[in-house]
Structures are given as C-alpha cells and as structure tokens.
Write a protein that holds these residues in place. Structure first.
Motif, PDB file in Angstrom:
ATOM      1  N   SER A 151       0.835  -1.191   0.000  1.00  0.00           N
ATOM      2  CA  SER A 151       0.000   0.000   0.000  1.00  0.00           C
ATOM      3  C   SER A 151       0.873   1.246   0.000  1.00  0.00           C
ATOM      4  N   SER A 152       0.537   2.201  -0.866  1.00  0.00           N
ATOM      5  CA  SER A 152       1.331   3.423  -0.960  1.00  0.00           C
ATOM      6  C   SER A 152       0.737   4.558  -0.145  1.00  0.00           C
ATOM      7  N   THR A 153      -0.427   4.316   0.482  1.00  0.00           N
ATOM      8  CA  THR A 153      -1.071   5.370   1.262  1.00  0.00           C
ATOM      9  C   THR A 153      -1.517   4.836   2.618  1.00  0.00           C
ATOM     10  N   VAL A 154      -1.617   5.746   3.583  1.00  0.00           N
ATOM     11  CA  VAL A 154      -2.189   5.447   4.891  1.00  0.00           C
ATOM     12  C   VAL A 154      -3.399   6.346   5.065  1.00  0.00           C
ATOM     13  N   ASN A 155      -4.573   5.756   5.179  1.00  0.00           N
ATOM     14  CA  ASN A 155      -5.799   6.534   5.309  1.00  0.00           C
ATOM     15  C   ASN A 155      -5.962   7.047   6.734  1.00  0.00           C
ATOM     16  N   LEU A 156      -6.112   8.363   6.851  1.00  0.00           N
ATOM     17  CA  LEU A 156      -6.236   9.003   8.160  1.00  0.00           C
ATOM     18  C   LEU A 156      -7.651   9.472   8.435  1.00  0.00           C
ATOM     19  N   SER A 157      -8.427   9.681   7.388  1.00  0.00           N
ATOM     20  CA  SER A 157      -9.861   9.950   7.480  1.00  0.00           C
ATOM     21  C   SER A 157     -10.421   9.731   6.087  1.00  0.00           C
ATOM     22  N   SER A 158     -11.711   9.975   5.897  1.00  0.00           N
ATOM     23  CA  SER A 158     -12.314   9.726   4.591  1.00  0.00           C
ATOM     24  C   SER A 158     -11.725  10.613   3.503  1.00  0.00           C
ATOM     25  N   ASN A 159     -11.203  11.789   3.864  1.00  0.00           N
ATOM     26  CA  ASN A 159     -10.681  12.723   2.871  1.00  0.00           C
ATOM     27  C   ASN A 159      -9.195  13.046   3.058  1.00  0.00           C
ATOM     28  N   ASP A 163       0.665  10.011   1.835  1.00  0.00           N
ATOM     29  CA  ASP A 163       1.288   9.425   0.648  1.00  0.00           C
ATOM     30  C   ASP A 163       2.691   8.968   1.040  1.00  0.00           C
ATOM     31  N   LYS A 164       2.858   7.642   1.212  1.00  0.00           N
ATOM     32  CA  LYS A 164       4.143   7.117   1.693  1.00  0.00           C
ATOM     33  C   LYS A 164       5.251   7.256   0.657  1.00  0.00           C
ATOM     34  N   ASP A 165       4.891   7.135  -0.608  1.00  0.00           N
ATOM     35  CA  ASP A 165       5.908   7.226  -1.652  1.00  0.00           C
ATOM     36  C   ASP A 165       6.569   8.607  -1.687  1.00  0.00           C
ATOM     37  N   ASN A 166       5.759   9.630  -1.441  1.00  0.00           N
ATOM     38  CA  ASN A 166       6.263  11.006  -1.524  1.00  0.00           C
ATOM     39  C   ASN A 166       6.364  11.689  -0.166  1.00  0.00           C
ATOM     40  N   SER A 167       6.040  10.936   0.920  1.00  0.00           N
ATOM     41  CA  SER A 167       6.071  11.511   2.279  1.00  0.00           C
ATOM     42  C   SER A 167       5.315  12.832   2.309  1.00  0.00           C
ATOM     43  N   GLN A 168       4.040  12.739   1.956  1.00  0.00           N
ATOM     44  CA  GLN A 168       3.233  13.938   1.789  1.00  0.00           C
ATOM     45  C   GLN A 168       1.832  13.716   2.359  1.00  0.00           C
ATOM     46  N   LEU A 169       1.344  14.708   3.103  1.00  0.00           N
ATOM     47  CA  LEU A 169      -0.021  14.679   3.619  1.00  0.00           C
ATOM     48  C   LEU A 169      -0.949  15.287   2.568  1.00  0.00           C
ATOM     49  N   VAL A 170      -2.020  14.557   2.243  1.00  0.00           N
ATOM     50  CA  VAL A 170      -2.924  14.988   1.168  1.00  0.00           C
ATOM     51  C   VAL A 170      -4.361  15.007   1.674  1.00  0.00           C
ATOM     52  N   GLN A 171      -5.059  16.108   1.425  1.00  0.00           N
ATOM     53  CA  GLN A 171      -6.471  16.236   1.796  1.00  0.00           C
ATOM     54  C   GLN A 171      -7.254  16.733   0.592  1.00  0.00           C
ATOM     55  N   ASP A 172      -8.317  15.984   0.247  1.00  0.00           N
ATOM     56  CA  ASP A 172      -9.141  16.338  -0.917  1.00  0.00           C
ATOM     57  C   ASP A 172      -8.282  16.567  -2.153  1.00  0.00           C
ATOM     58  N   SER A 173      -7.325  15.670  -2.354  1.00  0.00           N
ATOM     59  CA  SER A 173      -6.417  15.684  -3.515  1.00  0.00           C
ATOM     60  C   SER A 173      -5.426  16.844  -3.513  1.00  0.00           C
ATOM     61  N   ALA A 174      -5.412  17.641  -2.449  1.00  0.00           N
ATOM     62  CA  ALA A 174      -4.475  18.772  -2.372  1.00  0.00           C
ATOM     63  C   ALA A 174      -3.399  18.478  -1.328  1.00  0.00           C
ATOM     64  N   LYS A 175      -2.138  18.726  -1.687  1.00  0.00           N
ATOM     65  CA  LYS A 175      -1.041  18.516  -0.758  1.00  0.00           C
ATOM     66  C   LYS A 175      -1.037  19.604   0.316  1.00  0.00           C
ATOM     67  N   LYS A 230      -4.305  23.439  11.577  1.00  0.00           N
ATOM     68  CA  LYS A 230      -4.060  23.388  10.129  1.00  0.00           C
ATOM     69  C   LYS A 230      -4.828  22.235   9.479  1.00  0.00           C
ATOM     70  N   VAL A 231      -4.855  21.076  10.178  1.00  0.00           N
ATOM     71  CA  VAL A 231      -5.493  19.874   9.613  1.00  0.00           C
ATOM     72  C   VAL A 231      -6.443  19.269  10.652  1.00  0.00           C
ATOM     73  N   PRO A 232      -7.657  19.811  10.774  1.00  0.00           N
ATOM     74  CA  PRO A 232      -8.604  19.322  11.794  1.00  0.00           C
ATOM     75  C   PRO A 232      -8.937  17.838  11.672  1.00  0.00           C
ATOM     76  N   LEU A 233      -8.853  17.283  10.456  1.00  0.00           N
ATOM     77  CA  LEU A 233      -9.195  15.869  10.272  1.00  0.00           C
ATOM     78  C   LEU A 233      -8.109  14.918  10.760  1.00  0.00           C
ATOM     79  N   LEU A 234      -6.935  15.459  11.057  1.00  0.00           N
ATOM     80  CA  LEU A 234      -5.823  14.630  11.528  1.00  0.00           C
ATOM     81  C   LEU A 234      -6.041  14.287  13.005  1.00  0.00           C
ATOM     82  N   VAL A 248      -5.425   5.800  12.548  1.00  0.00           N
ATOM     83  CA  VAL A 248      -5.571   5.594  11.106  1.00  0.00           C
ATOM     84  C   VAL A 248      -6.829   4.772  10.850  1.00  0.00           C
ATOM     85  N   ILE A 249      -7.256   4.776   9.598  1.00  0.00           N
ATOM     86  CA  ILE A 249      -8.419   3.974   9.181  1.00  0.00           C
ATOM     87  C   ILE A 249      -7.895   2.704   8.537  1.00  0.00           C
TER      88      ILE A 249
END
Length: 250
Positions: A151-159, A163-175, A230-234, A248-249
């Motif tokens: 798996s290349s992602t870790v789901n933290l909420s529905s949105n 992104d493990k490959d790029n070490s990036q937090l993504v919400q609604d497709s936006a970094k 900054k990231v209430p869903l986290l 995590v989910i």
C-alpha cells in the motif's frame, strides 16, 4: 498464559494445509485447527495429496499457504520428502511437523531443511496452542508488513491520507504544506500507528538537529496545536501524562 483474543486476531486470516494419513488423528486435529483458524483449513490424506493441494492452492490464489502442518510417516510421499518439495517451491514456507518419539532420526534432516516447529504426538493441548499462537503471531506480522509495503497510502480519514511514496499529507487531492517539525511528527507517529510514543521520544526526534536548544513538552504541544488547527481531520490522540499516537483507518 495464552491471550485467546490475540490468538483469534493473529489466526483468523491464516490459511493452513494440514497433512495427516491417520484418519482418527486427522479428524481430531482438523476440528481443533478449524476452531483456531476459522475453517481456513485444507485437509490432505498423505504427502502426495498434500503436495498436489499445495500447488493447486498456489495456482488458484497466486500465493502459498501461510502455514503447512504435516505428519512425518505417510504413504506415497512422507513428511520429509513433502517438506523438501515445498521448500524447493517456497523457501520461506512456515512448516510445523507432527512427530512421534520414535521418529527422532528424521528430526536433524528436517532442521537442516528449515522447518519452523515440531509438535510431538500424541498432541498435548497446551503445548500445541502455545506453538500455534507463536507461529500465528509471526505470520500475522509478516503479512501485515507485506500489506503495508504494497500500500502506498495510509488513510487518516475519509478525505485525508499520507502518501508514503512522496512523504506527503494529502487532503481532498491537495497537498498540505508542512513545517519540518510537523513533517517529522507525522512521519514518526505513522512509523508504528499502533504504538503510543512517549513525550520524550517525540521531543528528542523532532529536535534532534537543534543541539543548541533545550526543548520540552510545551514546545511539542505548540507543534501539535498548530498542526491540529491546520489539519482538523488529523486525529492525533493524547494519552494523558504519557505521549501521543495517531489514529488511522484500517
């Protein structure tokens, strides 16, 4: 003492091939195995039947059995030959050998082949469960690590996901732009999501490059407070007076 709740967790998705030619032992042991492994059991009546079913399972599922349990003395193909054939196909295969006391001459050969455990017959329940618990735990963690690698992602909420490959937090497709400390915090907590990291562990990790500073828990709380805004869903959970973990989910 065995934790049966953990045994159920470790064993529920494990697929087992059980090979035994003695009808009475096969019936009694398979019933016990079905209770433990939730009926994920394939039964074979001798070594030849066992190897045929082993290869058929691989062909149909594109993977091998998680665990093979086999007797030694069997017609057509004995347990020693079966073990060698299986190990030739899959060197990593987990194998448990059922052995009578008078079969000790086989044991050194099987050790050299690389079996996982011996269980003496007649089977003693507590010893059997202890071995099954240990090997199920080992298989569970191996499978969990392989799943995480696939798996290349870790789901933290529905949105929200990491992104493990790029070490990036993504919400609604936006970094999401992170500060260095925020990045280090998330990466650490996601290294082992089931673990609660102590305040000291986190502080040392976040400020390991700031040798001229003397950070404390208040500095950590400030980082977490800003990140939550900054990231209430986290969902970073505070374990009172000890530390933090991230939910995590699955």
């Amino acid at each position: 003492m065995i934790d049966y709740i953990l045994l159920e967790k470790y064993s529920k998705d494990i697929n087992v091939l059980f090979v035994e030619d003695d009808e009475d032992i096969r019936k009694e042991t398979s019933e016990l195995l079905e209770d433990i492994f939730q009926k994920n059991i394939t039964i074979a009546v001798d070594g030849q039947d066992g190897f045929t079913k082993y290869m058929k399972y691989h062909e149909e599922n594109n993977k091998y059995f998680d665990l093979v349990i086999t007797d030694i003395c069997m017609p057509k193909i004995d347990g020693v030959e079966l073990t060698k054939l299986i190990k030739k196909e899959n060197i990593e295969q987990k194998l448990i050998i059922l052995s009578a006391h008078n079969e000790s001459e086989y044991l050194m050969e099987l050790v050299n082949v690389g079996i996982s455990q011996f269980i003496l017959k007649p089977i003693e329940f507590n010893s059997f469960i202890d071995i099954i618990y240990k090997i199920s735990k080992e298989i569970y963690h191996i499978n969990s690590e392989e799943s995480e690698e696939l798996s290349s992602t870790v789901n933290l909420s529905s949105n929200l996901y990491w992104d493990k490959d790029n070490s990036q937090l993504v919400q609604d497709s936006a970094k999401i732009k992170l500060t260095k400390k925020e990045f280090l915090l998330i990466a650490l907590l996601l290294k082992s999501p089931e673990k609660t990291y102590s305040n000291d562990e986190i502080v040392i990790h976040l400020w390991k490059d700031d040798l001229d500073k003397s950070p404390d828990i208040s500095n950590l709380k400030n980082v977490i407070s800003r990140l939550r805004k900054k990231v209430p869903l986290l969902n970073i959970e505070n374990i009172y007076s000890f530390g933090y973990r991230i939910n995590v989910i699955n």
